[in-house]
Enzyme design. Structure first.
Site, PDB file in Angstrom:
ATOM      1  N   ASP A 298       0.822  -1.215   0.000  1.00  0.00           N
ATOM      2  CA  ASP A 298       0.000   0.000   0.000  1.00  0.00           C
ATOM      3  C   ASP A 298       0.853   1.261   0.000  1.00  0.00           C
ATOM      4  OD1 ASP A 298       0.863  -0.760   2.645  1.00  0.00           O
ATOM      5  OD2 ASP A 298      -0.397   0.868   3.408  1.00  0.00           O
ATOM      6  N   GLU A 299       0.223   2.340  -0.398  1.00  0.00           N
ATOM      7  CA  GLU A 299       0.764   3.695  -0.227  1.00  0.00           C
ATOM      8  C   GLU A 299       2.226   3.814  -0.644  1.00  0.00           C
ATOM      9  OE1 GLU A 299      -2.170   5.187   3.393  1.00  0.00           O
ATOM     10  OE2 GLU A 299      -0.142   4.536   3.902  1.00  0.00           O
TER      11      GLU A 299
END
Length: 521
Positions: A298-299
């Site tokens: 993620d991210e």
């Protein structure tokens, strides 16, 4: 009871449980029997010393459909369905497996607490036949931004057990620290584990401590799933091994001593993959009950889509080569997936409709340039995962991020002070009623749901008291959505059931928000 059982039927007669009550069980059920006696004593102060009154049996339960989704332990023959019957002759609990009997005994614990008075409980005659709606019912626990030691993690496991939650997803690595031993990479714990957010103390779990936690959870039929977050959220890795870091890492100050780091592991150098293999080879054996390894994904701020996909695909293949399955945050759907992969859907936010959604968070201005791009991509993640045959763990920010501030006021003045600082403001405050006013199948078709999991992040949490104050009374609401077959929850009826949980919490010294919206017992 929470979660609400699938079927109940009243019957004549009562049975009085006292300290002279005991359990009759075959040898295969001695473990659940022993743990029930210990747990009931902690719940109530009442220790059973007799030999009869409660009978445990291995017998099939067919009146409730099997659970949907996937099991974190990958067990193909697991069955958590149970029956519980109270009559004048005693209590009978049965299930096709020891796990099912254990879940039934968990229900019995709640029934005893509800009726307990002067050391005895008069249980009304009746029959419960029950089983879970979804097979994966979990909590993602951030132990990086604030390190929570083994004793606190055991308390969390006990909370999960009480509400028939069966997955503890440990978020073990992030920018702020590294919490698991990798003997071939000693600086991960020697340097990477030293810190947390701001001046909070760091720490890590030794292999022996993790072995104890995994076994403690397994005794309660809870699977501990490790998360090694990569290729982003790796500032602690770069601190320990600077040669793996990007040439020009950037940060954004978030306040409260925290930073957003914009650097990621680079999929091009061989050194990156030597590191990843070292980590997987050390971490996987420490979690023998988990069929899955969570790779994060993620991210990955500032990383190209091509590099992100390349990293996810190679990391996933390395996990599969080691005999495990892949789970990751929803961003991994931007890469090629195997249909056996599980995708954790968390960003239920449509950037183009957030202004019309009163529950939508309001991001800090300094994050807007980064988040707008990420959110525009995020709206396509779940469809991409489903198109590739993967199932989704439902973990929406709107309903299941427990680091939202509490909207309910507390009857405790000290908790009112804590409520002012706990939870990320940009998520917006959420009430207990809000937490049960939804259904997972409203987001994703039920047959494509792998499970339901909440997340608790620790940016504002400084200690175990803060942690528990945000977890309770929210955890029972998670269980209501993950286990119960009811697709709607009426708040007044649920609040009454919730009120009966507080004697157990009080006896176990758990911290919970004394919401003014609940008439606590």
């Amino acid at each position: 009871m929470i979660p609400a059982p699938a079927t109940t039927a009243p019957a004549d007669g009562t049975f009085t449980l006292t300290t002279t009550t005991g359990i009759t069980a075959p040898p295969e059920l001695s473990g659940p029997a022993t743990r029930f006696v210990e747990a009931l004593a902690q719940d109530t102060g009442v220790r059973l010393t007799g030999t009869t009154g409660i009978t445990l049996e291995l017998a099939p339960v067919d009146d409730v459909p099997p659970a949907l989704g996937v099991r974190a332990d990958g067990a193909p023959t697991a069955d958590e369905r149970y029956g519980l019957e109270v009559s004048g002759a005693g209590v009978r609990v049965w299930g096709a497996t020891a796990e099912g009997v254990h879940r039934g005994l968990t229900s019995l614990r709640q029934l005893v607490v509800e009726q307990l008075e002067d050391g005895m409980a008069v249980l009304q005659g009746g029959r419960i036949v029950d089983g879970p709606r979804f097979a994966w019912r979990g909590l993602s626990l951030d132990v990086v931004r604030t390190f929570h030691g083994p004793d606190e993690v055991r308390r969390i496991i006990d909370m999960l057990d009480l509400y028939k939650l069966n997955v503890l997803h440990l978020h073990l690595t992030d920018d702020q620290g590294w919490r698991v031993e990798v003997p071939s990479r000693p600086e991960l714990t020697g340097i990477g584990a030293a810190g947390a957010i701001g001046d909070r103390p760091g720490g890590y779990y030794t292999q022996a401590e993790l072995a104890d936690l995994v076994a403690y959870a397994a005794d309660r039929y809870i699977t501990v799933v490790p998360e090694i977050d990569m290729p982003g959220h790796t500032a602690a890795v770069f601190k320990a091994y600077p040669e793996l870091a990007p040439a020009d890492p950037k940060t954004i100050e978030l306040g409260n001593g925290d930073q957003l780091h914009l650097g990621t592991l680079d999929p091009a150098p061989d050194a990156t993959w030597t590191f990843v293999e070292d980590v997987l080879d050390a971490v996987i054996p420490q979690f023998p009950t988990s069929e899955y390894v969570h790779i994060g994904g993620d991210e990955t701020w500032g990383m190209s889509d091509e590099d992100h996909a390349a990293f996810v695909e190679k990391a996933s293949e390395l996990v599969r080569q080691r005999g495990k399955r892949v789970v990751g945050w929803q961003e991994i759907a931007r890469a090629k997936l195997d249909p056996a992969d599980v995708v954790q859907y968390w960003l239920d936010l449509d950037i183009d409709a957030m202004g019309d959604n009163p529950d939508a968070p309001t991001p800090p201005e300094e994050l807007l340039p980064v988040l707008v791009d990420a959110l525009r991509k995020a709206k396509h993640d779940a469809p991409k995962a489903l198109e590739q045959g993967a199932k989704l763990i439902v973990s929406p920010v709107t309903w299941l991020y427990f680091d939202r501030p509490h909207a309910d006021a507390s009857t405790d003045p000290e908790q009112e002070k804590a409520r002012e600082r706990l939870g990320l403001e940009f998520y917006g405050a959420a009430s207990l009623e809000h937490g049960v006013s939804w259904d997972p199948a409203d987001l994703i078709a039920a047959d494509r749901i792998a499970g339901v999991e909440a997340a608790i992040w620790c940016e504002t949490i400084t200690n175990s008291v803060d942690l528990e104050l945000l977890l309770l009374p929210r955890l029972p609401g998670l269980a209501e959505k993950a286990w119960s077959h009811r697709t709607t929850t009426a708040w007044p009826e649920y609040a009454t059931r919730l009120a009966h949980q507080s004697p157990t919490w009080r006896n176990r010294t758990w911290t919970w928000l004394r919401s003014t919206e609940v008439d606590w017992k």
